[in-house]
Scaffold this motif. Structure first.
Motif, PDB file in Angstrom:
ATOM      1  N   ALA A 285       6.267 -10.345   3.647  1.00 50.56           N
ATOM      2  CA  ALA A 285       6.449 -10.199   2.203  1.00 50.56           C
ATOM      3  C   ALA A 285       6.857  -8.761   1.870  1.00 50.56           C
ATOM      4  O   ALA A 285       6.398  -7.809   2.511  1.00 50.56           O
ATOM      5  CB  ALA A 285       5.163 -10.555   1.479  1.00 50.56           C
ATOM      6  N   THR A 286       7.713  -8.613   0.874  1.00 50.38           N
ATOM      7  CA  THR A 286       8.219  -7.303   0.471  1.00 50.38           C
ATOM      8  C   THR A 286       7.078  -6.352   0.139  1.00 50.38           C
ATOM      9  O   THR A 286       7.106  -5.179   0.536  1.00 50.38           O
ATOM     10  CB  THR A 286       9.151  -7.455  -0.746  1.00 50.38           C
ATOM     11  N   ASN A 287       6.054  -6.840  -0.570  1.00 55.78           N
ATOM     12  CA  ASN A 287       4.943  -5.956  -0.941  1.00 55.78           C
ATOM     13  C   ASN A 287       4.152  -5.503   0.287  1.00 55.78           C
ATOM     14  O   ASN A 287       3.613  -4.406   0.313  1.00 55.78           O
ATOM     15  CB  ASN A 287       4.040  -6.596  -1.984  1.00 55.78           C
TER      16      ASN A 287
ATOM     17  N   GLY B 198       2.977  -0.963   3.879  1.00 53.96           N
ATOM     18  CA  GLY B 198       3.022  -0.337   5.200  1.00 53.96           C
ATOM     19  C   GLY B 198       3.765   0.989   5.183  1.00 53.96           C
ATOM     20  O   GLY B 198       3.315   1.978   5.773  1.00 53.96           O
ATOM     21  N   LEU B 199       4.896   1.023   4.474  1.00 55.48           N
ATOM     22  CA  LEU B 199       5.651   2.281   4.355  1.00 55.48           C
ATOM     23  C   LEU B 199       4.866   3.321   3.579  1.00 55.48           C
ATOM     24  O   LEU B 199       4.894   4.513   3.909  1.00 55.48           O
ATOM     25  CB  LEU B 199       7.007   2.029   3.711  1.00 55.48           C
ATOM     26  N   ASP B 200       4.157   2.886   2.534  1.00 58.44           N
ATOM     27  CA  ASP B 200       3.317   3.817   1.765  1.00 58.44           C
ATOM     28  C   ASP B 200       2.237   4.441   2.655  1.00 58.44           C
ATOM     29  O   ASP B 200       1.954   5.630   2.561  1.00 58.44           O
ATOM     30  CB  ASP B 200       2.671   3.115   0.572  1.00 58.44           C
ATOM     31  N   LEU B 201       1.643   3.616   3.525  1.00 58.15           N
ATOM     32  CA  LEU B 201       0.622   4.131   4.446  1.00 58.15           C
ATOM     33  C   LEU B 201       1.231   5.157   5.403  1.00 58.15           C
ATOM     34  O   LEU B 201       0.639   6.205   5.662  1.00 58.15           O
ATOM     35  CB  LEU B 201      -0.017   2.989   5.241  1.00 58.15           C
ATOM     36  N   LEU B 202       2.421   4.862   5.916  1.00 58.67           N
ATOM     37  CA  LEU B 202       3.095   5.818   6.794  1.00 58.67           C
ATOM     38  C   LEU B 202       3.412   7.112   6.058  1.00 58.67           C
ATOM     39  O   LEU B 202       3.235   8.205   6.595  1.00 58.67           O
ATOM     40  CB  LEU B 202       4.388   5.218   7.344  1.00 58.67           C
ATOM     41  N   LYS B 203       3.885   6.993   4.821  1.00 56.70           N
ATOM     42  CA  LYS B 203       4.208   8.190   4.031  1.00 56.70           C
ATOM     43  C   LYS B 203       2.960   9.036   3.813  1.00 56.70           C
ATOM     44  O   LYS B 203       3.030  10.264   3.787  1.00 56.70           O
ATOM     45  CB  LYS B 203       4.819   7.801   2.687  1.00 56.70           C
TER      46      LYS B 203
END
Length: 100
Positions: free
Chosen positions: A79-81, A86-91
Motif C-alpha cells: 500500500a502507498t501509505n 517506510g520512507l519516513d522512518l528511513l528519513k
C-alpha cells in the motif's frame, strides 16, 4: 556462486551470483552446485545476486539507483501509505541521506 571482485569509478566490491540448476564454473570441490542446491532448497526463487562493498566517494542515498527490469507489471505492491511510512522512518534514521 563464487565471489567476483570489481572496481568502478563510484563503487568497489564483490558480487556473488547464484542460479538454480546451473553448474558452477569453479574448480573447487567445496563450492559450486552443492552449495547452490543447498541455498535454493525449499525456496521458489530462481536466482540470487548479492553485492557488498563500499562507495569510493560519498554519495547521497537518493542518487543511488539499483534495480531490475521485469517483463510484467508488479503485482501485490505494498500500500502507498505503507511505502510512505517506510520512507519516513528511513528519513528519520538517515536525515543527511535525504537532504536536497
Amino acid at each position: 556462486g563464487e565471489p567476483v571482485c570489481f572496481n568502478g569509478p563510484l563503487f568497489r566490491g564483490t558480487i556473488v551470483s547464484r542460479m538454480r540448476d546451473v553448474p558452477s564454473m569453479s574448480k573447487s570441490k567445496s563450492s559450486g552446485t552443492a552449495k547452490s542446491d543447498e541455498y535454493f532448497k525449499g525456496r521458489s526463487r530462481q536466482f540470487q545476486w548479492s553485492v557488498s562493498g563500499t562507495f569510493t566517494k560519498r554519495m547521497r542515498f537518493d542518487e543511488v539507483v539499483t534495480g531490475q527490469d521485469f517483463g510484467r507489471p508488479f503485482r501485490n505492491a505494498p500500500a502507498t501509505n505503507l511505502v510512505k511510512r517506510g520512507l519516513d522512518l528511513l528519513k528519520n534514521k538517515l536525515p543527511e541521506t535525504f537532504e536536497c
